[in-house]
Structures are given as structure tokens and as C-alpha cells.
Design a protein around this motif. Sequence first.
Motif: not given
Lengths: 383, 259
Positions: A102-104, A167-168, A174-175, A298-300
Motif C-alpha cells: 500500500g505504501f509503495s 494520501a489524505i 485514500t485513492i 491506474g490508481s493507488a
Amino acid sequence: MSQADTQTGSPNGGPPEEDVDERIREVSSLRKALVRPELGSICGAVLVFVFFFLIARDSGMFSPEGILNWSVVSAQFAIIAVGACLLMIAGEFDLSVGSMIGFSGIIIALFSVTLGYPMWLAIIIAFVVALGIGWLNGYLVIRTGLPSFIVTLAFLYILRGLTIFIAIKTTNKTIIGGVRDAAEGDWLAAVFGGKIFKGLFVWLGDQGIISTFVAGNRAGEPVVDGIPMLIVWAIGLVIFGHILLTRTRFGNWIFAAGGDAQAARYTGVPVNRVKILMFMFTAFCATVFATCQVIEFGSAAADRGLLKEFEAIISVVIGGALLTGGYGSVVGAALGALIFGVVQQGLFFAGVESSLFRVFLGVILLLAVILNTYIRRTITGER
Amino acid sequence: MSTPLIELVDIEKHFGSVIALNGVSVSVNAGECHCLLGDNGAGKSTFIKTMAGVHQPTRGKIMLDGKQVVFSTARHAIDAGIATVYQDLAMIPLMSVTRNFWMGREPIRKVGPLRLIDFEHANQVTMDEMARMGIRLREPGQAVGTLSGGERQTVAIARSVYFGAKVLILDEPTSALGVRQTSNVLATIDKVRKKGIGVVFISHNVRHAMAVGDRFTVLNRGQTLGTAKRGEIKPEELQELMAGGQELATLEGSLGGTV
């Protein structure tokens, strides 16, 4: 050179051929061939394929698209299993693999989309940061002497929390989307998100060997248009890990560090360096996974990679590795990952209630571990 | 008499306020088996760890081939030819005999850009060296865990000898072994000695020591009680020295000298 040694022999002479110790029972070559760490996972894989061939043959599971489907899922498991496997053989665990994914992912999206850096730079930054965290994990384990279970459990929370926070804080979400546009035409992104052998599949489609789309804007294109780089990475990492472990000096040190760190130190094996490098390799594998996933989707998202650390460990254990270290096989771990992927997707193809996936997996895990324990005792003479 | 391989003179080792060694002197000649005897807590382990470079002496000097040396690390001592075989930490049971034998010093064979272990050579040497020590391996790939305790000690000894040990320190190699395994290990010590290697044999079993020892040094409460040559001292006297010469009289009666 070794040939010459063999022929000239030693001054005292090697053991003469006819002088056989009567106490040593001849071991049949069949038994010798069978008794290896991977046996449990080989049996498991055969069992799983037979099972799904019987119940889901008509569902398209073994059509080209079906094969690609479960291959991609298995390859995902395999990428993180290789890292977890080598680390576990070196005698340590990493529970922060899922959080690391998740972090990377968020790091890549943050730098490429939000901050507008080129994609290749964002990917390199993610790898550097991940290797740094892997090093920190290892350094803390070595320095404090605490079980890696505890240290990496702390990082499971620290990294996940940081991922959501970053992210926030930067995007209020968060995406982070829009990675596909950022990755367009990038040379390094293609290494993780591209496909190879496209021409071959077009040819196969034209020859009618694999089916093509009949309608829509992709009409005429083959249903499978190439081998995703994710699978190439998985195969590459498995081959790399296998050769490293079984054929090189460093591989011997990995076994030694996990088998008995003190005995290894007495013979001059740099145990601390081996363990820290394996933590870094595990983080590397997690980041390969994250990069492939981010570019494909295409997203994290901050919640990516949840529970992946356990799935990696389960694959490794199905593959015959010992939880306490010093014993295991990369090929076994890869087969464990294959079993994992085939079961997960196979139940979907078979139309079985998806909650049964975990039941099925638990049963396979149990059977594989029982068989593996027996094999290991046979090999090592443990009683 | 020629210069001893290694000579430790008046070694003192303090751990904080505890004086573990208080003036211990031992020398080891080439081709001799020097037995270091002593009860638990006599300072045997501290002394051999000092010899092996694990501990640094508080006072005293170490002479290697007549020249004074300081071992700052264990690696340093190993490079100088001081090899130690620790009783339970000699081998890794899950790994094969070959992998254990070459651990840390694996032979390399270049295949293109790859540097791989030369298993053909490694296996051959392992089989030969083990055969020389009187152990027939089923195959070099067999796990050390399948070997008996005595055989494991022998692998460790063979490894040290092959990699050029001049002084071989054996930390209670026989204390956990059965009768036949013990005699195998003692026979191995004899073979090693005949190669001209100085053996330091730590034990608290007088009979094992008497079987192979050329000289005997008894430690008690961190001090040397004296060194005797083979034939100059009786087992009973050694036993008495080890026990500090006190309680043994009563023990002797009840146990009939079988300790």
C-alpha cells in the motif's frame, strides 16, 4: 580442476568402491527423488489442478483467458512469496509486506500524479524508500534482538497508518487515480505494466489457435494479447531466488543464518548482513508487486495489500519451508503461490460460494504442512 | 624442546568484580594433545574463549610461535590457525554435510557472469576428508541431522583440519556422547595429532583425557594447579586435583572410584 582431483584422488585414497558400510541401508533413487522440500507443494498443485479440471472444465478456466486470469493472480502471490521465502529461510518474518505494498503504491502515485514527477523517477523513489524501510526493519531486528515478528508487526501498523495519512493529507482521498495517464509512454512503467509477445498472440489469434473478439471496438484482436510483465517478474524472481538459494555462496549463508545463527557466526558467516539484505529483498518484492498493481489499475489506494503478508507466508509454508528457518525452497513457495491463485480463481470459475475459498485454503494448508513435516523428518533425521 | 605453537602466560580475566581467571598458563606443542581438566566453574570455558579470541585477557600474554599476539576478534584467531569446535554449536543439522563443511568458505566456480558454488569439488573433498577421519558418508548431500553426535563432532574437526588449523580447541567433545561414539572421537583426535596439529582437549572426564592426552593441566577456581606429562600422574590424582582435593575422599568410598 575438480575433474583432475576426482581422478587422481587423495594420497590416502578415497573410500574403495567395494567397501560398503553394512549399517547403511541403500536408499532407492525413486525415494531420493521424491523426498525433497517441494514434494508437498507438487502434490498439492497436481491435486488442485485435477480437482478443478473435474469440476470446472466447462467454465472456461482452462481457456486462454482463464489461464491468464489465474496465472496473473498466482504470479502476484509468487512475487511476494519469493521474498518471504528467502527471509523465512534466513530465520526471520516480515509482517509488513502488505502495508509495504500500500505504501509503495501511494508513493508512486503521489510523486507521479500529485507532484507531477516523471513516472520512472516516482518508481525509483518508491524502490529507494522501500529498500530503506526494509533495511530499517532488519537493522532493528538485529540491533534489538527482538523477534522479527514483533518489529515487523509494528511496521505493519506504522506503514499502513502513514499511507492513509499521506494520501489524505495531500489529496483528501485514500485513492489516487490518473496513474495510467502519467505512465503513458514511460520506459520504466512499461517494465512493470507492459505485455510481451504481443505479436505471437496476434498470430495465434489469426491462426485461430486462440479465439478473437467478434464484436466491439477490439473486434479481431486476440482475447489474450500478450504475457503481462507481472508474470515475467514472477518467473524472473523465482529463477533468481532459486539459483541464489541453492547454487551460490550467499544462498548457503541464508540457510546457515536461519539454521543456527550462532554456529554460522562461529564459522565466519556474516549473519547480520545476510538477514538485513533479506529484509531489503522482501521490501523490494513488495514494491515490485505494488508497482505492477498501480500501473495495471491506474490508481493507488491506501488499503491495497491487506493481508498479503499472510498470503505470502502461507504460500511459503505450503512450499515446504520451516517456520523456524533454515529450511525451504523457492520453487516450493512458487508452487504454493500457484495453488493459492488456482484455488482462489478456480472456485470463482466453478461458481462455488466465494466464502468457501478460505475453507478450501485452510484444508490445503493443513495437508501440505503435515506432508512437509513428514518429508523434512525423513530428510534431516529429526525425531 | 621446540617453541610451542601457542603459549598463554599468566592469563587473567575479570568480568566486573568477578575474577574468572587468575593466572593461567598453558602451552600447546605441535602434535600433542593437551588436556585441560577442571570441574564446572573452574574457568575452562573462559580460558578457551580467550585462546579463541572471543574474550580478551585482562592481563597476561599470548605467544604464537614465540611471538606475542593480541586476538581482538574470533576471526583474528581463526585466521591465525586457532580453530575451535564448540560442543553443541559445531554444525547446522538441517543443512547437508557438504554445506556445513564449507560454510563460510564455499568454493566458487564461474559460469558466465554467475559465481556458483563448485558442488562437484566441494562434495569430493568432503567425502575424502570424512573418509580420512574414518566416516563413510552415504552421500555428501545427506543432512547433518542424520549423523550421530560423534560423527557431527568429526565433521567439525575434519573441517577445521582441512582449512589449515594449527591449534584445534575441542570444547568437551565427548561429554554428550555414548561409549562407541566417544571412542570414535578420541580416535579422531589421535589422527589429528599425528598430522602435527596441537590439540587442546577440554573435558571433565579423566578417563577420556587419559586415553589420548600427552599432557594434562588442571584448572581450579580460575588457577592452574599444575601441568603433568603422560605417565607422571595417575588418574586418581587428576581426579582429586579437579575436585579440589576436598570432598573426594568421601566420594571415593561410596562410588568406588567410578566417577
